[in-house]
Write an enzyme that holds these catalytic residues in place. Structure first.
Site, PDB file in Angstrom:
ATOM      1  N   GLU A 173       9.229  -4.061  10.392  1.00  0.00           N
ATOM      2  CA  GLU A 173       9.627  -2.776   9.812  1.00  0.00           C
ATOM      3  C   GLU A 173      10.218  -1.845  10.874  1.00  0.00           C
ATOM      4  OE1 GLU A 173       6.737  -0.992   7.237  1.00  0.00           O
ATOM      5  OE2 GLU A 173       7.769   0.930   7.176  1.00  0.00           O
TER       6      GLU A 173
ATOM      7  N   ASP B 274      -0.978  -6.192   0.118  1.00  0.00           N
ATOM      8  CA  ASP B 274      -1.330  -5.509   1.367  1.00  0.00           C
ATOM      9  C   ASP B 274      -2.832  -5.335   1.472  1.00  0.00           C
ATOM     10  OD1 ASP B 274       0.871  -4.997   2.960  1.00  0.00           O
ATOM     11  OD2 ASP B 274       1.273  -3.017   2.102  1.00  0.00           O
TER      12      ASP B 274
ATOM     13  N   GLU C 185      -1.390  -5.191   8.968  1.00  0.00           N
ATOM     14  CA  GLU C 185      -0.566  -4.559   9.999  1.00  0.00           C
ATOM     15  C   GLU C 185      -1.126  -4.798  11.390  1.00  0.00           C
ATOM     16  OE1 GLU C 185       0.188  -0.410   9.146  1.00  0.00           O
ATOM     17  OE2 GLU C 185       0.881  -0.849   7.108  1.00  0.00           O
TER      18      GLU C 185
ATOM     19  N   ASP D  23       0.833  -1.203   0.000  1.00  0.00           N
ATOM     20  CA  ASP D  23       0.000   0.000   0.000  1.00  0.00           C
ATOM     21  C   ASP D  23       0.871   1.259   0.000  1.00  0.00           C
ATOM     22  OD1 ASP D  23       0.874  -0.245   2.599  1.00  0.00           O
ATOM     23  OD2 ASP D  23      -1.080   0.110   3.537  1.00  0.00           O
ATOM     24  N   SER D  24       2.201   1.074   0.021  1.00  0.00           N
ATOM     25  CA  SER D  24       3.120   2.185  -0.251  1.00  0.00           C
ATOM     26  C   SER D  24       2.832   2.780  -1.626  1.00  0.00           C
ATOM     27  CB  SER D  24       4.573   1.712  -0.157  1.00  0.00           C
ATOM     28  OG  SER D  24       4.789   0.589  -0.990  1.00  0.00           O
TER      29      SER D  24
ATOM     30  N   LYS E 239      -1.315  -9.379   3.402  1.00  0.00           N
ATOM     31  CA  LYS E 239      -0.557  -8.873   4.551  1.00  0.00           C
ATOM     32  C   LYS E 239      -1.397  -7.848   5.294  1.00  0.00           C
ATOM     33  CE  LYS E 239       3.291  -6.143   4.060  1.00  0.00           C
ATOM     34  NZ  LYS E 239       2.869  -4.897   4.736  1.00  0.00           N
TER      35      LYS E 239
HETATM   36  N1  MHF Z   1       8.918   5.344  -0.483  1.00  0.00           N
HETATM   37  C1  MHF Z   1       8.565   4.706   0.625  1.00  0.00           C
HETATM   38  N2  MHF Z   1       9.476   3.927   1.241  1.00  0.00           N
HETATM   39  C2  MHF Z   1       9.169   3.261   2.381  1.00  0.00           C
HETATM   40  O1  MHF Z   1      10.047   2.533   2.909  1.00  0.00           O
HETATM   41  C3  MHF Z   1       7.849   3.374   2.895  1.00  0.00           C
HETATM   42  C4  MHF Z   1       6.930   4.166   2.195  1.00  0.00           C
HETATM   43  N3  MHF Z   1       7.309   4.830   1.081  1.00  0.00           N
HETATM   44  N4  MHF Z   1       5.644   4.309   2.631  1.00  0.00           N
HETATM   45  C5  MHF Z   1       5.171   3.486   3.715  1.00  0.00           C
HETATM   46  C6  MHF Z   1       6.212   3.271   4.699  1.00  0.00           C
HETATM   47  C7  MHF Z   1       6.681   4.509   5.438  1.00  0.00           C
HETATM   48  N5  MHF Z   1       8.039   4.155   5.723  1.00  0.00           N
HETATM   49  C8  MHF Z   1       8.992   4.986   6.311  1.00  0.00           C
HETATM   50  C9  MHF Z   1       9.124   6.302   5.947  1.00  0.00           C
HETATM   51  C10 MHF Z   1      10.085   7.097   6.509  1.00  0.00           C
HETATM   52  C11 MHF Z   1      10.949   6.585   7.476  1.00  0.00           C
HETATM   53  C12 MHF Z   1      11.986   7.478   8.067  1.00  0.00           C
HETATM   54  O2  MHF Z   1      12.275   8.518   7.557  1.00  0.00           O
HETATM   55  N6  MHF Z   1      12.609   7.048   9.158  1.00  0.00           N
HETATM   56  C13 MHF Z   1      13.696   7.780   9.817  1.00  0.00           C
HETATM   57  C14 MHF Z   1      13.932   7.205  11.188  1.00  0.00           C
HETATM   58  C15 MHF Z   1      13.557   8.152  12.269  1.00  0.00           C
HETATM   59  C16 MHF Z   1      13.948   7.585  13.611  1.00  0.00           C
HETATM   60  O3  MHF Z   1      15.163   7.455  13.842  1.00  0.00           O
HETATM   61  O4  MHF Z   1      13.056   7.245  14.404  1.00  0.00           O
HETATM   62  C17 MHF Z   1      14.986   7.612   9.020  1.00  0.00           C
HETATM   63  O5  MHF Z   1      15.828   8.507   9.104  1.00  0.00           O
HETATM   64  O6  MHF Z   1      15.137   6.592   8.326  1.00  0.00           O
HETATM   65  C18 MHF Z   1      10.812   5.259   7.843  1.00  0.00           C
HETATM   66  C19 MHF Z   1       9.848   4.455   7.253  1.00  0.00           C
HETATM   67  C20 MHF Z   1       8.371   2.880   5.178  1.00  0.00           C
HETATM   68  N7  MHF Z   1       7.445   2.746   4.083  1.00  0.00           N
HETATM   69  C1  KIV Z   2       7.307  -1.427   3.008  1.00  0.00           C
HETATM   70  C2  KIV Z   2       6.463  -2.655   2.908  1.00  0.00           C
HETATM   71  C3  KIV Z   2       6.741  -3.626   4.002  1.00  0.00           C
HETATM   72  C4  KIV Z   2       5.005  -2.325   2.809  1.00  0.00           C
HETATM   73  O1  KIV Z   2       4.192  -2.668   3.629  1.00  0.00           O
HETATM   74  C5  KIV Z   2       4.579  -1.520   1.657  1.00  0.00           C
HETATM   75  O2  KIV Z   2       5.339  -1.357   0.683  1.00  0.00           O
HETATM   76  O3  KIV Z   2       3.437  -1.058   1.694  1.00  0.00           O
HETATM   77 MG    MG Z   3       2.320  -1.636   3.424  1.00  0.00          MG
END
Ligand code: MHF
Ligand code: KIV
Ligand code: MG
Length: 269
Positions: A187, A91, A122, A52-53, A120
């Site tokens: 995740e 998803d 959550e 669902d991303s 899948k």
């Molecule tokens: N393009 C994209 N990639 C992804 O991996 C993703 C999506 N979209 N959409 C749904 C979720 C959202 N996700 C995300 C989005 C941002 C971070 C992020 O910026 N995390 C910070 C960590 C912050 C902390 O330390 O707590 C990082 O710097 O990585 C993590 C997961 C993973 N999934």
């Molecule tokens: C990042 C993965 C695990 C996901 O759930 C998605 O792409 O929606």
């Molecule tokens: Mg997802």
């Protein structure tokens, strides 16, 4: 000519379990359309996740919440029309599995219209997982960072850094397996927690931002192809940096997962 186009060559949940038992890493990428699905399948990626991303990378929303079950069924159909060998997971989108009955109706759409092999969802929704499995629907759990709960969490943050929360995620993983899930996505959790969970579960654990000890790895395809510029999470990697084509980048990812070169410490919490 084969009469049954779907039979024979496609990987099964059994094959993925055998890979875990043999210590062979499972490579997974998200896919949303037939062209990428065919390329990923051709390279040998074992698991395609219709995530669902797609609400973010295809539709341009700021979260995954606007994605509908119709959107998911459509993209899942696009992916399954082109894959030959890869196992396809779809998803369940936001608010599509609030009750076991609602979950069954919506999972059936993903399987009958989309031809998904597994769905899948959550969170540790034990009653929903048990009900779907009892209806013959394979379920993949998803714990750690739950993007569909972004409004409750207040952002996309690492989960399970504090001991109490880590213990809760471990317990949830065990009950999700007990409920009959066949796979688990973890995740954005610390690598040590993901290692403990992978060790304590029989089912394969697929990590994203969860360190190198998971049984497999998944990334959002567009992040590793560097076409989500500026928004790529820290745990992801630009595999186009040293590649001359998309196919080569996917090959490099597949190889890096298989040989445990990815994720490296800089991709790990
Ligand atoms: N393009 C994209 N990639 C992804 O991996 C993703 C999506 N979209 N959409 C749904 C979720 C959202 N996700 C995300 C989005 C941002 C971070 C992020 O910026 N995390 C910070 C960590 C912050 C902390 O330390 O707590 C990082 O710097 O990585 C993590 C997961 C993973 N999934
Ligand atoms: C990042 C993965 C695990 C996901 O759930 C998605 O792409 O929606
Ligand atoms: Mg997802």
């Amino acid at each position: 000519m084969t009469l049954y186009a779907d039979t024979g060559k496609t990987l099964s949940i059994r094959d993925l379990l055998t890979m875990k038992q043999a210590g062979e890493k499972i490579s997974c990428l998200t896919a949303y359309d037939a062209s990428f699905a065919a390329l990923l399948d051709h390279v040998g990626i074992e698991l395609l996740l219709v995530g669902d991303s797609l609400g973010m990378v295809i539709q341009g929303h700021g979260s995954t919440l606007p994605v509908t079950i119709q959107d998911m069924a459509y993209h899942t159909r696009c992916v399954t029309s082109a894959r030959r060998r890869a196992f396809v997971i779809a998803d369940m989108p936001f608010a599509s599995y609030a009750s076991p009955q609602q979950a069954l109706t919506n999972a059936a759409l993903l399987m009958q219209t989309g031809n998904a092999q597994m769905v899948k969802l959550e969170g540790a929704k034990i009653d929903v997982i048990e009900f779907l499995v009892a209806q013959g629907i394979p379920v993949c759990g998803h714990l750690g960072l739950l993007p569909q709960s972004v409004n409750r969490i207040g952002g996309y943050k690492v989960q399970g850094r504090e001991a109490g929360q880590a213990q809760q995620i471990l317990e949830d993983a065990l009950v999700v397996e007990q409920a009959g899930a066949g796979l688990l996505v973890l995740e954005c959790v610390p690598a040590m927690l993901a290692e403990e969970i992978s060790r304590n579960l029989t089912i394969p654990v697929i990590g994203i931002g969860a360190g190198p000890a998971c049984d497999g790895q998944v990334l959002v395809l567009y992040d590793m192809l560097n076409i989500t510029a500026g928004n790529r999470p820290r745990f992801s990697k630009n595999f186009m940096a040293e590649a001359d084509s998309i196919e080569e980048a996917v090959r490099r990812y597949h190889h890096a997962v298989k040989t445990r070169l990815f994720p490296a410490p800089e991709h790990t919490y």
